[in-house]
Design a protein around this motif. Structure first.
Motif, mmCIF file in Angstrom:
data_model
loop_
_atom_site.group_PDB
_atom_site.id
_atom_site.type_symbol
_atom_site.label_atom_id
_atom_site.label_comp_id
_atom_site.label_asym_id
_atom_site.label_seq_id
_atom_site.Cartn_x
_atom_site.Cartn_y
_atom_site.Cartn_z
ATOM 1 N N ALA A 259 30.114 14.218 48.249
ATOM 2 C CA ALA A 259 31.013 13.274 47.586
ATOM 3 C C ALA A 259 31.232 13.594 46.116
ATOM 4 O O ALA A 259 32.319 13.322 45.576
ATOM 5 N N HIS A 260 30.232 14.190 45.448
ATOM 6 C CA HIS A 260 30.298 14.264 43.985
ATOM 7 C C HIS A 260 30.073 15.655 43.398
ATOM 8 O O HIS A 260 30.006 15.787 42.172
ATOM 9 N N VAL A 261 29.948 16.678 44.214
ATOM 10 C CA VAL A 261 29.724 18.032 43.702
ATOM 11 C C VAL A 261 30.814 18.956 44.242
ATOM 12 O O VAL A 261 31.075 18.990 45.447
ATOM 13 N N ARG A 262 31.441 19.698 43.318
ATOM 14 C CA ARG A 262 32.464 20.665 43.709
ATOM 15 C C ARG A 262 32.012 22.075 43.336
ATOM 16 O O ARG A 262 31.360 22.276 42.306
ATOM 17 N N GLU A 263 32.387 23.010 44.165
ATOM 18 C CA GLU A 263 32.090 24.416 43.905
ATOM 19 C C GLU A 263 33.386 25.108 43.472
ATOM 20 O O GLU A 263 34.383 25.070 44.196
ATOM 21 N N VAL A 264 33.376 25.706 42.287
ATOM 22 C CA VAL A 264 34.566 26.369 41.753
ATOM 23 C C VAL A 264 34.186 27.769 41.284
ATOM 24 O O VAL A 264 33.526 27.925 40.244
ATOM 25 N N SER A 265 34.564 28.768 42.056
ATOM 26 C CA SER A 265 34.373 30.173 41.665
ATOM 27 C C SER A 265 32.948 30.479 41.214
ATOM 28 O O SER A 265 32.728 31.130 40.202
ATOM 29 N N GLY A 266 31.984 29.984 41.954
ATOM 30 C CA GLY A 266 30.592 30.270 41.640
ATOM 31 C C GLY A 266 29.909 29.263 40.736
ATOM 32 O O GLY A 266 28.690 29.305 40.574
ATOM 33 N N SER B 235 32.176 31.001 32.075
ATOM 34 C CA SER B 235 32.039 31.204 33.518
ATOM 35 C C SER B 235 32.471 32.599 33.942
ATOM 36 O O SER B 235 31.982 33.129 34.955
ATOM 37 N N LEU B 236 33.375 33.210 33.194
ATOM 38 C CA LEU B 236 33.887 34.529 33.551
ATOM 39 C C LEU B 236 32.992 35.663 33.072
ATOM 40 O O LEU B 236 32.909 36.709 33.726
ATOM 41 N N LEU B 237 32.326 35.482 31.942
ATOM 42 C CA LEU B 237 31.491 36.569 31.413
ATOM 43 C C LEU B 237 30.452 37.061 32.424
ATOM 44 O O LEU B 237 30.263 38.274 32.560
ATOM 45 N N PRO B 238 29.744 36.171 33.166
ATOM 46 C CA PRO B 238 28.755 36.653 34.128
ATOM 47 C C PRO B 238 29.315 36.893 35.528
ATOM 48 O O PRO B 238 28.545 37.133 36.468
ATOM 49 N N SER B 239 30.633 36.854 35.682
ATOM 50 C CA SER B 239 31.222 37.045 37.009
ATOM 51 C C SER B 239 31.245 38.522 37.378
ATOM 52 O O SER B 239 31.194 39.399 36.506
ATOM 53 N N PRO B 240 31.341 38.861 38.670
ATOM 54 C CA PRO B 240 31.261 40.259 39.100
ATOM 55 C C PRO B 240 32.537 41.043 38.792
ATOM 56 O O PRO B 240 33.647 40.498 38.827
ATOM 57 N N ALA C 31 38.478 46.062 38.681
ATOM 58 C CA ALA C 31 38.758 44.775 39.321
ATOM 59 C C ALA C 31 37.791 43.716 38.797
ATOM 60 O O ALA C 31 36.643 44.010 38.481
ATOM 61 N N ALA C 32 38.293 42.491 38.737
ATOM 62 C CA ALA C 32 37.483 41.321 38.374
ATOM 63 C C ALA C 32 38.025 40.151 39.193
ATOM 64 O O ALA C 32 38.825 39.353 38.711
ATOM 65 N N PRO C 33 37.615 40.046 40.459
ATOM 66 C CA PRO C 33 38.236 39.076 41.374
ATOM 67 C C PRO C 33 38.188 37.635 40.903
ATOM 68 O O PRO C 33 39.155 36.895 41.066
ATOM 69 N N VAL C 34 37.071 37.208 40.315
ATOM 70 C CA VAL C 34 36.961 35.814 39.880
ATOM 71 C C VAL C 34 37.913 35.529 38.725
ATOM 72 O O VAL C 34 38.466 34.431 38.612
ATOM 73 N N ALA C 35 38.150 36.532 37.875
ATOM 74 C CA ALA C 35 39.044 36.366 36.724
ATOM 75 C C ALA C 35 40.506 36.538 37.092
ATOM 76 O O ALA C 35 41.383 36.395 36.228
ATOM 77 N N GLY C 36 40.792 36.849 38.346
ATOM 78 C CA GLY C 36 42.178 36.978 38.788
ATOM 79 C C GLY C 36 42.691 38.401 38.892
ATOM 80 O O GLY C 36 43.811 38.633 39.340
ATOM 81 N N ASN D 22 43.055 43.758 42.484
ATOM 82 C CA ASN D 22 43.266 45.168 42.870
ATOM 83 C C ASN D 22 42.666 45.471 44.244
ATOM 84 O O ASN D 22 42.073 46.518 44.474
ATOM 85 N N GLY D 23 42.817 44.530 45.159
ATOM 86 C CA GLY D 23 42.326 44.724 46.523
ATOM 87 C C GLY D 23 40.885 44.283 46.746
ATOM 88 O O GLY D 23 40.383 44.379 47.867
ATOM 89 N N TRP D 24 40.202 43.808 45.705
ATOM 90 C CA TRP D 24 38.799 43.404 45.817
ATOM 91 C C TRP D 24 38.678 41.890 45.952
ATOM 92 O O TRP D 24 39.442 41.125 45.369
#
Length: 234
Positions: free
Chosen positions: A59-66, A193-198, A208-213, A216-218
């Motif tokens: 009800a109260h927790v959302r998951e957004v891009s990790g 949130s983006l600095l530690p993303s893969p 490629a940086a999929p979480v940052a948008g 490139n196919g990843w």
């Protein structure tokens, strides 16, 4: 004739300790049956707590891009102290990918002061309080030096798939990668949130940086699955 096993009197064995403890407890009116009943009651209470926490999470927790976004008002008003503790411990383990829980004293300190602290770090995660949301995400410093060959497909808590090629590596996006993305703000995610993303790197060039948008196919997914399902299994 009768032969007594000498280990039956050896305190190094748990069964010996248990028998002696039961004899002592029996003199106090606490028999094996009462102990078993108490264990059953505790198991039922634990199951009820887990079900209640599962409802609150959904009800109260959302998951957004990790990241996990917890409704701050609900966390303050609807989660009791034990539910707050359980949620924070589960959220930190899921976000960090750790196999162990954070120190209880540090969790207690966070819960005692979270409303007065705009930012905290714990178990390689950052906890940021906004106007309406408590956000729990990976801490950039915790993954700054982590690198793996791209063919493994795994980095930190992420699983990456895409057009692999020799010489590619998986590492954190970091500040340099963020500069190479350019339009990272279009992702709607905060910089922290983006600095530690893969990210996928070819030498010093960002591929490629999929979480940052920048895909490139990843694609990138959390390896252990969605938080709500993961937390309930625990």
């Amino acid at each position: 004739g009768w032969i007594e096993d000498p280990t039956n009197a050896d305190d190094r064995y748990d069964r010996v300790k248990a028998r002696r403890a039961l004899r002592t407890l029996g003199r106090l009116g606490i028999g094996a049956g009462r102990i078993v009943a108490t264990v059953d009651h505790l198991a039922a209470a634990e199951a009820a707590l887990r079900e209640a926490l599962d409802r609150l999470i959904r009800a109260h927790v959302r998951e957004v891009s990790g990241d996990l976004l917890i409704d701050a008002t609900a966390f303050r008003q609807e989660f009791g102290p034990e539910m707050q503790r359980r949620l924070v411990v589960a959220a930190l383990r899921w976000t960090s990918g750790a196999d162990y829980a954070p120190r209880g004293t540090k969790v207690a300190d966070f819960l005692a002061h979270w409303q007065a602290r705009p930012g905290s770090t714990l178990l390689g995660c950052r906890l940021t309080l906004g106007p309406d949301v408590l956000r729990i995400g990976r801490e950039a410093r915790a993954v700054a030096g982590l690198q793996t060959p791209s063919q493994t497909g795994r980095w930190d808590r992420w699983r990456l798939t895409g057009p692999d090629a020799p010489g590619l590596r998986l590492a954190a996006l970091g500040a340099e990668g963020l500069r190479q993305v350019g339009n990272w703000r279009d992702s709607g995610l905060p910089r922290a949130s983006l600095l530690p993303s893969p990210a996928v790197w070819a030498g010093e060039s960002l591929l490629a940086a999929p979480v940052a948008g920048l895909e490139n196919g990843w694609k990138a997914q959390i390896a252990c699955g969605a938080f709500a399902s993961w937390a309930f299994r625990r």
